[in-house]
Design a protein around this motif. Structure first.
Motif, short mmCIF file in Angstrom:
data_model
loop_
_atom_site.label_atom_id
_atom_site.label_comp_id
_atom_site.label_asym_id
_atom_site.label_seq_id
_atom_site.Cartn_x
_atom_site.Cartn_y
_atom_site.Cartn_z
N ILE A 28 -24.36 -10.63 -66.05
CA ILE A 28 -25.82 -10.64 -66.00
C ILE A 28 -26.30 -9.80 -64.82
N GLN A 29 -27.30 -8.97 -65.06
CA GLN A 29 -27.97 -8.22 -64.00
C GLN A 29 -29.00 -9.15 -63.36
N LYS A 70 -27.97 -6.81 -58.73
CA LYS A 70 -26.53 -7.00 -58.58
C LYS A 70 -26.00 -7.56 -59.90
N ILE A 71 -24.72 -7.27 -60.17
CA ILE A 71 -24.07 -7.74 -61.38
C ILE A 71 -23.28 -9.00 -61.05
N CYS A 72 -23.50 -10.06 -61.81
CA CYS A 72 -22.82 -11.33 -61.57
C CYS A 72 -22.21 -11.86 -62.85
N PRO A 73 -21.19 -12.72 -62.74
CA PRO A 73 -20.79 -13.49 -63.91
C PRO A 73 -21.99 -14.30 -64.41
N LEU A 74 -22.06 -14.52 -65.71
CA LEU A 74 -23.23 -15.15 -66.31
C LEU A 74 -23.62 -16.46 -65.63
N THR A 120 -23.88 -8.06 -71.80
CA THR A 120 -24.64 -8.12 -70.55
C THR A 120 -26.07 -8.61 -70.80
N ALA A 121 -26.51 -9.51 -69.94
CA ALA A 121 -27.90 -9.99 -69.93
C ALA A 121 -28.55 -9.57 -68.63
#
Length: 490
Positions: A50-51, A64-68, A131-132
Motif C-alpha cells: 500500500i502507498q 512510502k510503500i508499506c505492507p498492507l 497495490t493499494a
C-alpha cells in the motif's frame, strides 16, 4: 459591506461555528472498523502493498510503500515533523531541505507526529493490482489535533458549509508541460534544455504530439479506475503544454483527487519516456502559455445548485454573495494561490492570468468568471488566479471559507466586469511579489480566524524561507542578465 473593503473580525465564523479538528483518539475510534475491513478484504483479494500518502504543505503527496497491514494499522504510524517544513525541491539548488520551525527543527530534534490512514481514501490501483493507496491525516505527538494538517483544515471548513446547509462541489482544471525525458539533463539541473513533447504549440490538436491520444485515454482510464472522473484532456497553447479537467466532487474529495491526479499522471509519463511539470511557468514569458489550476466551485442544497438563478444568465443572489466573499478575501489569501517565486512569472492578464480583484460573467480576463451554461446544474464560479503549483487543500479551504463568509455577510461583489478589468474598472491590484503576498496573509484577521495563528505563522515562515532561498541563490551567482548587459559594454 462591499467586496473591496478589507476583512476584519465582523462576520468571521464565531467560536461555536468553527468545527474543531480531530484528536488521535477520535480518529482511531471512528476509523478502526473501516480500516480493519479494508485490510481483510484487500488482503484476501491479493493486495500485498500500500502507498501511504501524506499531503505536505507544498501540495505534494509524500509517499512510502508499506505492507498492507502496516499501512492500514488503526493506531497509525510515526510521521517526521520535517515533512511540515520541507522546502520546494527538498532544498535544490541551495542544499537547504527544510526550514527551521517550532513544529520541527534542531531546537526540538525533529520529533515524530502521528499519521492516521483515512479509510475513505483507500483505493486499489488497477494498473498495479497488488497495490493499494491511502491518504493520511496527522495528529501531534501527544495525540492532540494538528493545525498544520492541510486535509484537516479543509475538512473542518467543509463541515462549516454543511452546518449552513450546503453541499460543496469543486473541480480543478490543470495545465502542465510535458517534455521528453532526458535523465542526464535532469540530473544536471539543465531543465531548460529538455525537449517539449510535440511538434508545435497548437491548441486542442489531436495530432500535435505522437502518442497524445493514447496517453489521454490511459490517463482517463486510470483516474476512472480509482474513482476520479475526468471531463476532458487536450493540448494547450504552447510547446509541450496540455490541460486536463477533473469532474466535480465535494471539497475534500476534490482536493484528494487533484493531488492524486498529479502524482499518477507523472507516473504515467515516466512509463512512456516523458516527464511532466506543474511549475507555474516553464515556457518563455510572453510567448506561450503558463500553467494554471482554475478552481470551479458551487454549492448545493437538497440536491439543487444554489448558484443557479432560474431564467437568468446571472448567478443567483447566493452565488453573488459567495463571489463577494472570494473577492473580499482574495488579497489576504493570495499567497495560497501564488505560493512560489515562479508563480509571479505567470501573472499576466493578457495571458488570462488575473492581476486584480475582479469578476465577470463569462469573462476570462477577470479573477472570477461566473458561468451559467449550458444548464442549471452548470452554474458555478471559476477562480482563475491559482497556478498549477498550488496546494489544493489550502486553495479550496481558503476559497470555501471566503465564499461562506460572503454568504454570511451578504457581501455585494459589485457589477460584473464586461471587458478588460485593467481598462474598465478601478479594481484593487493583487500583490505582485511573494513577500508582499506573505505579508498580507500574515497580517490577515480572516486568515487567522480561518486557519488559526499557528498555521498562519508556520505557512508564512515557509514562504519567508522560499524568498530567502531565492535571494541567496541570486547573491551567489552571476546571472545571464549581467553577462549580456555588461560583458561587452564595459
Amino acid at each position: 459591506m462591499t467586496a473591496g473593503s478589507r476583512p476584519g473580525p465582523d462576520g468571521i465564523a464565531t467560536e461555536e461555528e468553527v468545527v474543531a479538528m480531530h484528536t488521535h483518539h477520535e480518529y482511531v475510534t471512528a476509523r478502526r472498523p473501516e480500516l480493519e475491513r479494508w485490510a481483510r478484504e484487500l488482503g484476501a483479494d491479493g493486495v500485498r502493498y500500500i502507498q501511504v500518502q501524506f499531503p505536505d504543505l507544498l501540495g505534494s503527496l509524500r509517499t512510502k510503500i508499506c505492507p498492507l497491514a502496516k499501512g492500514l494499522a488503526p493506531e497509525g504510524d510515526g510521521l517526521n515533523t520535517a515533512l511540515f517544513s520541507c522546502c520546494h525541491g527538498d532544498g535544490e539548488p541551495i542544499g537547504v531541505p527544510v526550514f527551521e520551525a517550532p513544529v520541527g527543527g534542531f531546537a526540538n530534534g525533529f520529533p515524530n507526529y502521528i499519521s492516521i490512514a483515512d479509510p475513505a481514501t483507500v483505493i486499489r490501483l488497477p494498473w498495479q493490482p497488488d497495490t493499494a493507496a491511502v491518504i493520511t491525516n496527522a495528529t501531534r505527538t501527544d495525540g492532540e489535533a494538528c493545525p498544520l494538517d492541510a486535509r484537516a483544515q479543509l475538512a473542518a471548513i467543509e463541515q462549516q458549509a454543511a452546518a449552513m446547509g450546503f453541499e460543496t462541489r469543486f473541480a480543478l482544471e490543470y495545465e502542465l508541460c510535458i517534455f521528453a525525458a532526458d535523465d542526464e539533463l535532469h540530473r544536471q539541473g539543465r531543465h531548460a534544455l529538455l525537449k517539449p513533447w510535440g511538434r508545435s504549440l497548437l491548441n486542442y490538436d489531436l495530432l500535435r504530439a505522437p502518442g497524445f491520444e493514447s496517453l489521454a485515454r490511459e490517463l482517463i482510464a486510470r483516474l476512472d479506475g480509482i474513482g476520479i472522473g475526468t471531463a476532458a484532456v487536450h493540448t494547450e497553447y504552447g510547446r509541450g503544454m496540455i490541460e486536463y479537467a477533473l469532474a466535480p466532487l465535494p471539497a475534500l474529495a476534490a482536493a484528494d483527487a487533484a493531488v492524486r491526479s498529479k502524482l499518477y499522471l507523472k507516473q504515467l509519463c515516466e512509463e512512456q519516456g516523458l516527464v511532466a511539470t506543474f511549475m507555474a511557468r516553464c515556457r518563455p514569458v510572453g510567448s506561450e502559455s503558463a500553467s494554471g489550476a482554475h478552481h470551479h466551485q458551487s454549492l448545493r442544497r437538497d440536491g439543487r445548485n444554489v448558484f443557479n438563478e432560474p431564467g437568468s444568465a446571472m448567478l443567483s443572489e447566493t452565488g453573488r454573495h459567495y463571489a463577494g466573499g472570494l473577492l473580499h478575501t482574495m488579497r489576504e489569501l493570495h499567497v495560497l494561490f501564488r505560493p512560489t517565486i515562479n508563480s509571479y512569472r505567470r501573472m499576466d492578464r493578457q495571458a488570462w492570468s488575473p492581476e486584480d480583484v475582479s469578476w465577470g460573467m463569462e469573462n476570462r480576463c477577470t479573477a472570477l468568471r461566473g458561468i451559467t451554461i449550458p444548464s442549471a446544474t452548470s452554474a458555478r464560479i471559476e477562480h482563475r488566479v491559482p497556478g498549477a503549483d498550488v496546494n489544493p487543500y489550502l486553495t479550496i479551504a481558503g476559497m470555501l471559507a471566503g465564499g461562506l463568509y460572503g454568504i454570511r455577510e451578504r457581501i455585494d461583489p459589485g457589477p460584473p466586469c464586461r471587458g478588460d478589468p485593467m481598462v474598465e474598472g478601478s479594481f484593487e491590484r493583487l500583490p505582485r511579489t511573494l513577500p508582499d503576498s506573505t505579508a498580507h496573509f500574515r497580517s490577515s484577521a480572516f486568515a487567522r480566524a480561518t486557519f488559526g495563528d499557528e498555521f498562519v505563522e508556520h505557512y508564512a515562515l515557509g514562504r519567508d524561507a522560499e524568498w530567502q532561498a531565492w535571494l541567496g541563490w541570486l547573491d551567489s551567482h552571476v546571472t545571464e542578465f549581467e553577462y549580456r548587459r555588461y560583458f561587452d559594454s564595459l
